[in-house]
Design an enzyme around this catalytic site. Sequence first.
Site, short mmCIF file in Angstrom:
data_model
loop_
_atom_site.label_atom_id
_atom_site.label_comp_id
_atom_site.label_asym_id
_atom_site.label_seq_id
_atom_site.Cartn_x
_atom_site.Cartn_y
_atom_site.Cartn_z
N THR A 1 6.52 -6.69 1.03
CA THR A 1 7.48 -5.86 0.05
C THR A 1 8.40 -7.00 -0.45
O THR A 1 8.64 -7.31 -1.57
CB THR A 1 8.10 -4.69 0.46
OG1 THR A 1 7.22 -4.00 0.82
CG2 THR A 1 8.91 -4.00 -0.61
N CYS B 1 1.20 10.37 -0.75
CA CYS B 1 1.88 11.89 -0.17
C CYS B 1 3.25 11.44 -0.07
O CYS B 1 4.02 12.35 0.72
CB CYS B 1 0.98 11.88 1.14
SG CYS B 1 -0.46 11.10 1.45
N THR C 1 19.76 -14.70 9.38
CA THR C 1 19.24 -14.91 10.50
C THR C 1 17.83 -14.79 10.72
O THR C 1 17.41 -13.60 10.65
CB THR C 1 20.23 -14.52 11.62
OG1 THR C 1 21.57 -14.75 11.34
CG2 THR C 1 19.84 -14.85 13.07
N ASN D 1 -5.18 -2.45 -1.32
CA ASN D 1 -5.17 -1.71 0.05
C ASN D 1 -5.80 -0.38 0.17
O ASN D 1 -5.97 0.11 1.20
CB ASN D 1 -3.55 -1.63 0.12
CG ASN D 1 -2.86 -0.94 -0.93
OD1 ASN D 1 -3.00 -1.67 -1.95
ND2 ASN D 1 -2.34 0.13 -1.18
N HIS E 1 2.57 -6.75 10.06
CA HIS E 1 2.02 -5.51 10.81
C HIS E 1 0.58 -5.05 10.28
O HIS E 1 0.17 -4.16 10.48
CB HIS E 1 3.01 -4.70 10.66
CG HIS E 1 3.15 -3.86 9.20
ND1 HIS E 1 2.57 -2.77 8.99
CD2 HIS E 1 3.98 -4.26 8.31
CE1 HIS E 1 2.99 -2.40 7.55
NE2 HIS E 1 3.72 -3.46 7.01
C1 LIG Z 1 1.38 -3.07 3.14
C2 LIG Z 1 1.34 -3.74 1.93
C3 LIG Z 1 2.58 -4.35 1.21
C4 LIG Z 1 3.73 -3.80 1.92
O1 LIG Z 1 3.99 -4.72 3.06
P1 LIG Z 1 5.16 -4.48 4.10
O2 LIG Z 1 5.08 -5.70 5.01
O3 LIG Z 1 5.07 -3.10 4.78
O4 LIG Z 1 6.57 -4.61 3.11
C5 LIG Z 1 2.27 -4.94 0.24
N1 LIG Z 1 1.39 -4.91 -0.45
C6 LIG Z 1 0.05 -4.57 -0.10
C7 LIG Z 1 -1.22 -5.02 -0.59
C8 LIG Z 1 -0.12 -3.90 1.35
O5 LIG Z 1 -1.20 -3.50 1.84
#
Ligand SMILES: *Cc1c(COP(=O)(O)O)cnc(C)c1O
Length: 396
Positions: A76, A330, A244, A155, A205
Site C-alpha cells: 500500500t 466486506c 528507521t 488479487n 506478507h
Molecule cells: C495485498 C495487496 C496490496 C496491499 O499490500 P499491503 O502490503 O498489505 O499494504 C496491494 N496490492 C495488491 C494487489 C495486493 O494484493
Amino acid sequence: MAVRLPIYLDNNATTPVDPRVLEVMLPYFAEKFGNAASRTHAFGWVAEEAVQQAREQAARLIGAEPGEIVFTSGATEADNLAVKGVFETYAAKGNHIITCATEHKAVLDTCRHIERMGGAVTYLPVQADGLIDPGKLEAAITDRTILVAVMYANNETGVIQPMRALSDIARRHGVLFFTDATQAVGKIPVDVQADGIDLMAFSAHKMYGPKGVGALYVRRKNPRVKVTAQVDGGGHERGMRSGTLNVPGIAGFGKACAICGEELEGESKRLAILRDRLESGLLQLGAVFVNGSTEHRLPQVTNLSFGYVDGGALIAGLGRDIAVSSGSACTSASPEPSHVLRAMGRSDELAHSALRFSLGRFTTEEEIDYVIKTVSEAVTRLRALSPLWQKEGAFS
Ligand SMILES: *Cc1c(COP(=O)(O)O)cnc(C)c1O
C-alpha cells in the site's frame, strides 16, 4: 486421515510466515537490535548487513540491482509512493495518469487523491476475461501522460495482465510504467528488465514473509526514475522513504524472496494441479462460472461464481471450516459487489455469488478434496431452498 480444520484458502489476503523466515527474523528483535542507520558502532553495522543482504535477495528475485529497492511498510505504501511520488516529480512534464478499473484499492484510492490534487486519471476498462486491450492503453496516452499504473496480477481473480505489451507502449511514448506486482512476485517469474518495468510494488506478507514490510523497485538507469518522498525525515532509502528501517521484517522479507526464488518453479506447478483439481471438482455442480481468464492466470487462485446461490449465505454455510473470501467488499457495512467483477461485466447477482479460493505453500491435496466435498454439499443444500433453481437451474 482427517484434515485439520479450519482450512486456509485465503492466501491472496495474507500468507503465514514460513518457519524458515521466522528463524531468520528472530535474532534481530532483541539480540541484534541495532539501528541500520547507526554508522558508528557494531550494533548498527550488524543491522545494516542484514538489510543489505535482504536488499540483494529482493533484487535478485525480480532481476533488479540492490540499489533499486526502496523498503516500505508494505505494498500500500509502495503504491502510494510510486503514484504520488511520480506525480510530484514529473509535474512539469504533465499531470495525466493511466490506470485500470480492476486495480487494488491501494492504487485506485491513490488515483482519486491525485484527481483531488489537480491530476487527470484515465481508468482503462477490461474485457470480460479481465484483460486490458493494449490498443486501449495506446489510445489513452496524451502528451500530458506521465505514468501508466497497471497491476501485474489481480488479487481477486489472479488474471495476469500482458505486461510486456503494455510496458512497450508506455516506453515508446516516453511514459513511465508502474506495476503493483504484489500478487505476482514469488508466484510467477517477474523480471523488471524483461517486463519493461520502471517502478514496481510488492509485499512480504503475500509471499510467506511478515506483515508490515514491502518494497518499491525504482529503476536507476534507462531511464533513471525519481520519486518524491511521501515520508520525510532523515533521508533513509536514498531520500525516498525516511524512517528507521524495520530490520527483523526486512531480514524476513529477504529470506522470503530467496525461498520463493528457489521454489517457485516446482511450487507453481504443484499449486496449479491442486487449483485445477478444486476448480474442476466444483464445476461439476453445474451453473458455476470461472471469473477471469483461465489462460492468463496465477497458478494458485480460482474465483468462481455459483449460480442460484448467495455468496454470503454460502460463506456462512461453510461455517468456520473453510477460510475463503467473497466477491463482495466486506469492509463496508452494506456489501458492495466486487469492483473487479463488475468491471468485467459480471451481473450483480453473479458478483454476489463469487468466492475466491487462493491456495498456498501449505495447502495439501487432502484439504482440497475436503473443500470440494464441503462446498458442493453447501451449494446443493442452498440450491434446494431456491425456487429459481427449482424452476430453471436444475435443468440447465
Ligand atoms: C495485498 C495487496 C496490496 C496491499 O499490500 P499491503 O502490503 O498489505 O499494504 C496491494 N496490492 C495488491 C494487489 C495486493 O494484493
